[in-house]
Design a protein around this motif. Sequence first.
Motif, PDB file in Angstrom:
ATOM      1  N   PHE A 103       0.820  -1.206   0.000  1.00  0.00           N
ATOM      2  CA  PHE A 103       0.000   0.000   0.000  1.00  0.00           C
ATOM      3  C   PHE A 103       0.858   1.261   0.000  1.00  0.00           C
ATOM      4  CE2 PHE A 103      -2.628   3.198   2.357  1.00  0.00           C
ATOM      5  CZ  PHE A 103      -3.546   3.418   1.342  1.00  0.00           C
ATOM      6  N   GLU A 104       1.909   1.289   0.784  1.00  0.00           N
ATOM      7  CA  GLU A 104       2.753   2.484   0.822  1.00  0.00           C
ATOM      8  C   GLU A 104       3.418   2.731  -0.529  1.00  0.00           C
ATOM      9  OE1 GLU A 104       5.314   1.843   4.167  1.00  0.00           O
ATOM     10  OE2 GLU A 104       3.839   2.665   5.583  1.00  0.00           O
ATOM     11  N   GLU A 105       3.793   1.661  -1.231  1.00  0.00           N
ATOM     12  CA  GLU A 105       4.332   1.813  -2.570  1.00  0.00           C
ATOM     13  C   GLU A 105       3.274   2.383  -3.514  1.00  0.00           C
ATOM     14  OE1 GLU A 105       4.818  -0.736  -0.592  1.00  0.00           O
ATOM     15  OE2 GLU A 105       6.807  -1.622  -0.847  1.00  0.00           O
ATOM     16  N   ASN A 106       2.033   1.899  -3.376  1.00  0.00           N
ATOM     17  CA  ASN A 106       0.955   2.429  -4.211  1.00  0.00           C
ATOM     18  C   ASN A 106       0.689   3.904  -3.920  1.00  0.00           C
ATOM     19  OD1 ASN A 106       0.105   0.405  -6.014  1.00  0.00           O
ATOM     20  ND2 ASN A 106      -1.012  -0.667  -4.409  1.00  0.00           N
ATOM     21  N   VAL A 107       0.742   4.288  -2.653  1.00  0.00           N
ATOM     22  CA  VAL A 107       0.545   5.700  -2.299  1.00  0.00           C
ATOM     23  C   VAL A 107       1.638   6.562  -2.924  1.00  0.00           C
ATOM     24  CG1 VAL A 107       0.532   7.351  -0.391  1.00  0.00           C
ATOM     25  CG2 VAL A 107      -0.716   5.200  -0.174  1.00  0.00           C
ATOM     26  N   ASP A 108       2.875   6.116  -2.822  1.00  0.00           N
ATOM     27  CA  ASP A 108       4.002   6.845  -3.400  1.00  0.00           C
ATOM     28  C   ASP A 108       3.808   7.022  -4.903  1.00  0.00           C
ATOM     29  OD1 ASP A 108       6.456   7.896  -4.142  1.00  0.00           O
ATOM     30  OD2 ASP A 108       7.597   6.080  -3.698  1.00  0.00           O
ATOM     31  N   LEU A 109       3.486   5.932  -5.594  1.00  0.00           N
ATOM     32  CA  LEU A 109       3.314   6.004  -7.041  1.00  0.00           C
ATOM     33  C   LEU A 109       2.096   6.837  -7.419  1.00  0.00           C
ATOM     34  CD1 LEU A 109       4.157   2.286  -7.875  1.00  0.00           C
ATOM     35  CD2 LEU A 109       5.550   4.291  -8.446  1.00  0.00           C
ATOM     36  N   ALA A 110       1.031   6.769  -6.626  1.00  0.00           N
ATOM     37  CA  ALA A 110      -0.168   7.571  -6.918  1.00  0.00           C
ATOM     38  C   ALA A 110       0.128   9.064  -6.768  1.00  0.00           C
ATOM     39  CB  ALA A 110      -1.301   7.159  -5.986  1.00  0.00           C
ATOM     40  N   ARG A 111       0.941   9.443  -5.781  1.00  0.00           N
ATOM     41  CA  ARG A 111       1.318  10.855  -5.631  1.00  0.00           C
ATOM     42  C   ARG A 111       2.106  11.347  -6.838  1.00  0.00           C
ATOM     43  NH1 ARG A 111       3.179  10.201   0.688  1.00  0.00           N
ATOM     44  NH2 ARG A 111       1.069  10.375   1.591  1.00  0.00           N
ATOM     45  N   ARG A 112       3.031  10.529  -7.292  1.00  0.00           N
ATOM     46  CA  ARG A 112       3.793  10.914  -8.485  1.00  0.00           C
ATOM     47  C   ARG A 112       2.879  11.014  -9.698  1.00  0.00           C
ATOM     48  NH1 ARG A 112       9.629   7.784  -8.322  1.00  0.00           N
ATOM     49  NH2 ARG A 112       9.654   7.192  -6.113  1.00  0.00           N
ATOM     50  N   ALA A 113       1.954  10.034  -9.810  1.00  0.00           N
ATOM     51  CA  ALA A 113       1.033  10.039 -10.950  1.00  0.00           C
ATOM     52  C   ALA A 113       0.135  11.268 -10.938  1.00  0.00           C
ATOM     53  CB  ALA A 113       0.196   8.759 -10.937  1.00  0.00           C
ATOM     54  N   ARG A 114      -0.275  11.708  -9.755  1.00  0.00           N
ATOM     55  CA  ARG A 114      -1.124  12.897  -9.649  1.00  0.00           C
ATOM     56  C   ARG A 114      -0.405  14.122 -10.204  1.00  0.00           C
ATOM     57  NH1 ARG A 114      -6.004  12.775  -9.251  1.00  0.00           N
ATOM     58  NH2 ARG A 114      -6.261  11.937  -7.166  1.00  0.00           N
ATOM     59  N   ARG A 115       0.886  14.219  -9.913  1.00  0.00           N
ATOM     60  CA  ARG A 115       1.649  15.364 -10.429  1.00  0.00           C
ATOM     61  C   ARG A 115       1.870  15.240 -11.943  1.00  0.00           C
ATOM     62  NH1 ARG A 115       4.487  14.376  -5.491  1.00  0.00           N
ATOM     63  NH2 ARG A 115       6.089  13.165  -6.619  1.00  0.00           N
ATOM     64  N   GLN A 116       2.105  14.037 -12.405  1.00  0.00           N
ATOM     65  CA  GLN A 116       2.397  13.839 -13.828  1.00  0.00           C
ATOM     66  C   GLN A 116       1.152  13.937 -14.698  1.00  0.00           C
ATOM     67  OE1 GLN A 116       5.376  13.478 -15.152  1.00  0.00           O
ATOM     68  NE2 GLN A 116       4.700  13.147 -17.260  1.00  0.00           N
ATOM     69  N   TRP A 117       0.051  13.373 -14.229  1.00  0.00           N
ATOM     70  CA  TRP A 117      -1.210  13.369 -14.995  1.00  0.00           C
ATOM     71  C   TRP A 117      -2.323  13.949 -14.107  1.00  0.00           C
ATOM     72  CZ3 TRP A 117       1.668   8.585 -14.804  1.00  0.00           C
ATOM     73  CH2 TRP A 117       2.417   8.329 -15.956  1.00  0.00           C
ATOM     74  N   PRO A 118      -2.333  15.260 -13.893  1.00  0.00           N
ATOM     75  CA  PRO A 118      -3.239  15.874 -12.900  1.00  0.00           C
ATOM     76  C   PRO A 118      -4.717  15.678 -13.186  1.00  0.00           C
ATOM     77  CG  PRO A 118      -2.167  17.554 -14.255  1.00  0.00           C
ATOM     78  CD  PRO A 118      -1.483  16.263 -14.562  1.00  0.00           C
ATOM     79  N   HIS A 119      -5.078  15.396 -14.424  1.00  0.00           N
ATOM     80  CA  HIS A 119      -6.498  15.261 -14.763  1.00  0.00           C
ATOM     81  C   HIS A 119      -6.960  13.805 -14.827  1.00  0.00           C
ATOM     82  CE1 HIS A 119      -6.483  19.523 -15.519  1.00  0.00           C
ATOM     83  NE2 HIS A 119      -5.522  19.393 -16.414  1.00  0.00           N
ATOM     84  N   ALA A 120      -6.063  12.886 -14.605  1.00  0.00           N
ATOM     85  CA  ALA A 120      -6.434  11.462 -14.674  1.00  0.00           C
ATOM     86  C   ALA A 120      -7.143  11.026 -13.399  1.00  0.00           C
ATOM     87  CB  ALA A 120      -5.189  10.612 -14.898  1.00  0.00           C
ATOM     88  N   LYS A 121      -8.081  10.104 -13.530  1.00  0.00           N
ATOM     89  CA  LYS A 121      -8.725   9.472 -12.370  1.00  0.00           C
ATOM     90  C   LYS A 121      -7.798   8.373 -11.853  1.00  0.00           C
ATOM     91  CE  LYS A 121     -12.321   8.466 -14.947  1.00  0.00           C
ATOM     92  NZ  LYS A 121     -12.192   9.324 -16.134  1.00  0.00           N
TER      93      LYS A 121
END
Length: 474
Positions: free
Chosen positions: A103-121
């Motif tokens: 889960f912590e790895e998923n949280v880390d990757l989701a934070r990066r993804a939010r910055r990279q693709w701000p409009h993605a769900k």
Amino acid sequence: MGVLLVNPPSLSGLEGRGLGGTMSYFEYELSFTDEHWYKSYPGEHLGLMALVAVLRGAGIPVRSVNGQTECHRFVDQTWQAMLAAGREIDVDLIGFSGPCQVFEENVDLARRARRQWPHAKIVLGHQFATLNYHRILSDYPEFDIVAIGEGEATIVPLTAATGADSLAAIPGIAWRDDGGKVRMRPPPVEPLDLDTLPPIARDELPDVMRIGVSPTVYTTRGCPYRCSYCTTGQTAGLLHKKLGYRERSVDLVVDEIEQLIADYRIPHLTLVDDLFVAKTPESYERAVRFARTLRERKVHIPFMLDCRLDSADADVFRELAEAGLYRVFIGIETGSGEQLTFYNKRYGERYDVEYVRRRVGGLQELGIEVIPGILTYHPATTAEELRETLNVIDACGYESSWQFLCEVFAHPGTTLWKQYQRAGWLAEEWPVPAWELRDPRARQVRDAVLEALDAGGGHVEARAAFAAALAAHD
């Protein structure tokens, strides 16, 4: 429109042993496991590959990154793979998967993804996510949506959703409304008919074959039982009650196995059902039909499966052995009938060491290797229970030092986790729970085994240390 699906590598166990960054999960497993056992480890993420198949069938561009099968040693390797995949499609939706251990790895990757693709769900799926959706959406703004249950039913509608109102029309998800409140719409009353799903995409199979772990097939989904520590049965009960356990057509399963042999020349197979056969006449009949269909169609392949102790019927497994079954994992759990009741195992018949010996011995006489799953320790383990469990370990006749160390894991959201939480037994309760042995005698037994293994011992030395520590308390 495009979908990026991600399974992070499981690295927390390596980091806890001081091996972070030195090897991947599968490299670590191979370092101490002989090839005979290692080759049956399931390698593919059939959940993500099922979603890939559904999205392709709908004409939606999709890419997947599996840090586990790609043998990533760092989360950053998974992130770089995500970036590379994202350059190939227009990323509108990102789906993460995995148990609490990643889960912590998923949280880390989701934070990066939010910055990279701000409009993605950004969506999280898995039994862990289903059982803990409210906490995840309340505490982790990185995730917009939790898939509740079967992603094949929701993934395509999610790609078209444009806001909270459109999300509210999709069954089987949890989300935050415009006011930030967590909402959940249950899945449809009727679960998916497994025979109507498209064939699993096999994008990961070349990597699986390369690293030497096992190709996989599933023949059932869910579980009719409700063991207190198990996420599968409790997720099934939460979503569909008795309909939570479903079976695929035997003929379709054998078709799939034939195709894998023809296309990939797979040397062996692991059936990844949480429960291949239940203790009912109908389930026994299906297992026999599966075995006979393999033989009639001359499909020759060694395979492994999991089952419960009370469903290990010798007549049924004789048929399976003749069809290629060579190894069975059986969750025996404990030598204590009282603890088995606490786990809600419900065998419905007297449980003791002789019962275990008969069931396991019946399969071994057929030439089937039986891997006993032993939960040797729980927070309130006593020396008396450990004596009972030692008798069960001996009755199984399987030599493995890990049997003397295995601890029950309290998955967040399960009945067991809630019981331990109420009792104040969890030293860490989220996301990866941990507890300590309360009885100093049990701690001394476990520490004696660890000392024997640290000195280079194996099964014989671990058992001797276990028994000697118990004898010291007599």
